[in-house]
Design a protein around this motif. Structure first.
Motif: not given
Ligand code: PRX
Length: 660
Positions: A304-321, A334-338
């Motif tokens: 929803w918030i990124f209206d994800i499309r199949d060719d998107d390259i998504h980058w979140c700068t947070a730490d996995v921690g 990954l759940s969305n196949g992005a």
């Protein structure tokens, strides 16, 4: 609503009136492409929440066994979602994408700080996760065993998380910036069976060891006796002590494993992970999330918030921690196949344009970062980002703290070239995923406002009795109905869960209301404006710290008799930490002691918790019943006049002494 760009350019959020419509082109192809479409979804969710969430869960997730019921709220505030069903987050993030062309789509792009980089297709990532799952099994880790991750931003961090989820071993990711002592506390609290770590990571162009902190956590002060194994990723390739029998190199144990490992069918309410976060009292609490509800929420909100499309390259700068890394680097995308990007580094003097270089190199389309980073970029000027080609970007996001309109406008203009909608997303570790945010194709945005609640989220502004507040009146941010991604309990302390989140505010009708701990207001358009925490939590550069935690770190120093910690506004970090300290008799407060105390807090918690300022005082302002008057300290810390009632002060001379 007033018109788009013609509004006054006043920087105060209270008077902010600018409004930016979603770009027409984006709206035309968006999943939710208008305010009407958004409102229709909200009405559907409000009318029959069970049908709404049930349909989405069936449609968006893979189920080994279908669920029998959607929400069981018969024992509030302990919710059960999708009871009877079995699913697996790792399967939803990997296996289900392998059937078609997505198998060879890039799932994860990793960029190391020194410039090395790797990428994994869904098929490759699946194989790596299966190998890691088999390695964990070989160590005797199985369903229900808690595994801690204490890692730099390397691909193995995501692989390990997915491997844990695959075999049903909940993970507890501990931010790599926390100290050995903080790690030990979390290992003990969770009765953790194995730790996954690395020899180190790269920071500011240097290799920084990490494994010694694990050794210290497991050796000093009685260690953490539940830990049987330590799995170590080799990243910096320096000297690294390995304890025979306990420590295993990742490449030796994982690489030779089979690339097939079936995902364990997990009950919807099986524990998925524990993530510690600070509250206003006591030690950090282990926020517990469970399998199906969290998966659905991370999945849906990302869509929803990124209206994800199949060719998107998504980058979140947070730490996995942090939760943002869990939900929007790993699980939501990954759940969305992005395609998701993971970056080990950060802007640094040798590379101030590090972020923009990553965007340019990988043609990122979505960029999700924190206001504190944006403010730092603003300070160093637009000349740096202007050197890079960022025309690939289409959506910008922010998270973690309130964003001031000035920073919002700079972000939109300098990074987004006034083309990209800015989604300011409000949420918490406890909520699992975003709760209040614009939808980029539907919601007109206002600088500084996280705008409207997502469909199905019954957010409200209330007083302490749970009464909804009128437009523009301030109050507490609360949620009136359960949602799938809500935390289920505090690890080992269900009463704390009940007390801290669901019994702070008790409406007259005795319904349960989730209390977020934030102060906010809602304007006449229904837009939310979050002001910040109303409890004793400080938000330093988007990192949450409890004042009590820092106080107990300070008083554990032999020279300190008493300490009170407060936040003060900080242009870059949002809030800075100020500590008022009284010393044991005969001790003298000087610069050397200040340095020592800061180092001590760094050792007890981690460098992010070091006070910016330490003030020594003979006594602290207290009420007659002995309660520290933090309001007074907050005013003093930020250089303001102490206003309001001070008549409850036990000893007024304390205030006079503090003022000088
Ligand atoms: O005070 C709010 C602030 O961060 C708190 C949650 O912190 P944490 O659990 O560490 O999660 C951070 C990442 C989701 C909230 O109680 N916060 C988070 N996002 C926003 C925010 N404050 C204002 N605006 C936001 N967009």
């Amino acid at each position: 609503m007033p018109d788009a760009t013609t509004g006054p350019t006043i920087e105060s959020v209270l008077q902010e009136q600018r409004l930016f419509a979603p770009p027409a082109e984006l709206a035309a192809s968006a999943r939710i492409g208008s305010l009407d479409a958004y409102r229709a979804l909200c009405s559907k969710a409000d009318l029959d929440p069970d049908a709404f969430w049930g349909d989405l869960a069936r449609r968006e997730l893979h189920w080994f066994e279908p669920f029998d019921s959607v929400l069981d709220w018969s024992d509030p505030p302990f919710a059960k979602w999708f009871a009877g069903g079995t699913t697996n987050l790792s399967f939803n993030c990997l296996d289900r994408h392998l059937a078609g062309p997505r198998a060879d789509k890039t799932a994860l792009i990793w960029e190391g700080e020194p410039g090395d980089s790797l990428s994994f297709t869904y098929r490759q990532l699946h194989a790596e996760v299966c190998k890691a799952s088999n390695a964990l099994k070989a160590l005797g880790i199985g369903k229900g065993d808690l595994v801690a991750l204490y890692m730099p931003m390397v691909p193995e961090a995501a692989i390990a998380m997915l491997a844990c989820a695959r075999i049903g071993a909940p993970h507890s990711v501990v931010f790599g910036g926390f100290s050995a002592d903080a790690l030990r506390d979390r290992l003990i609290d969770g009765q953790v069976k194995a730790v996954i770590t690395a020899d180190g990571g790269f920071r500011k162009d240097k290799p920084v060891p990490l494994k010694p902190a694990v050794d210290e956590a497991l050796a000093a002060n009685g260690g953490a006796p539940s830990v049987e194994h330590v799995l170590v990723v080799q990243r910096i390739k320096g000297d690294c002590a390995m304890a025979t029998g306990r420590d295993h190199w990742w490449h030796e144990l994982v690489d030779g494993q089979s690339a097939e490992c079936p995902a364990e069918p997990m009950a919807s309410e099986d524990r998925l992970f524990v993530l510690y976060t600070s509250g206003s009292t006591g030690k950090p609490k282990g926020v517990v999330h469970t399998t199906a509800g969290y998966n659905l929420w991370a999945h849906l909100t990302f869509q929803w918030i990124f209206d994800i499309r199949d060719d998107d390259i998504h980058w979140c700068t947070a730490d996995v921690g942090w939760i943002t890394g869990h939900s929007y680097i790993v699980y939501g995308p990954l759940s969305n196949g992005a395609t998701t990007v993971m970056y080990e580094g950060a802007p640094r003097p040798s590379k101030p344009g590090a972020f923009w270089e990553v965007i340019q190199k990988h043609r990122c389309t979505i960029f999700y970062t924190a206001p504190t980073a944006i403010r730092a970029f603003m300070k160093s000027g637009r000349a740096v980002p202007d050197q890079y080609d960022m025309s690939s970007l289409r959506i910008l996001g922010t998270v973690g703290e309130p964003i001031n309109p000035e920073a919002w406008m700079w972000y939109r203009d300098v990074i987004g070239h006034n083309r990209c909608p800015v989604v300011d997303t409000w949420w918490q570790t406890e909520t699992g995923g975003v709760m209040i945010s614009p939808l980029p194709g539907a919601t007109p945005t206002k600088p500084g406002s996280c705008t409207l609640p997502l469909p199905g989220i019954a957010a409200d502004i209330v007083d302490m009795d749970g009464v909804s507040q009128p437009a523009d009146a301030g109050g507490y941010l609360a949620v009136r109905r359960p949602w799938p991604g809500m935390m289920r309990t505090v690890h080992g302390d269900p009463e704390r869960f009940r007390r801290s989140y669901w019994e702070e505010i008790r409406p007259a009708d005795a319904s349960y209301l989730y209390f977020a701990g934030d102060g906010a207001r809602r304007d006449a358009d229904g837009y939310f404006w979050v002001m910040g925490r109303v409890d004793d939590v400080i938000n330093v550069s988007g990192h949450r710290l409890g004042t009590m935690e820092i106080e107990s770190a300070l008083v554990s120093h032999p020279t300190v008799a008493e300490a009170a910690v407060v936040g003060r506004p900080d242009d870059l970090k949002g809030e800075g930490i100020v500590a008022f300290v009284t010393l044991e008799a005969g001790r003298c407060g000087d610069d050397a002691l200040i340095a020592d105390l800061r180092a001590h807090v760094g050792k007890e918690i981690g460098p992010i918790a070091k006070p910016d300022e330490i003030r020594f005082t003979d006594s602290l302002p207290k009420t007659r019943s002995g309660k520290i008057m933090r309001r007074i300290l907050r005013a003093l810390a930020s250089g303001q006049e102490v206003t309001g009632d001070t008549s409850t002060l036990e000893d007024r001379s304390v205030l006079d002494a503090l003022r000088v």
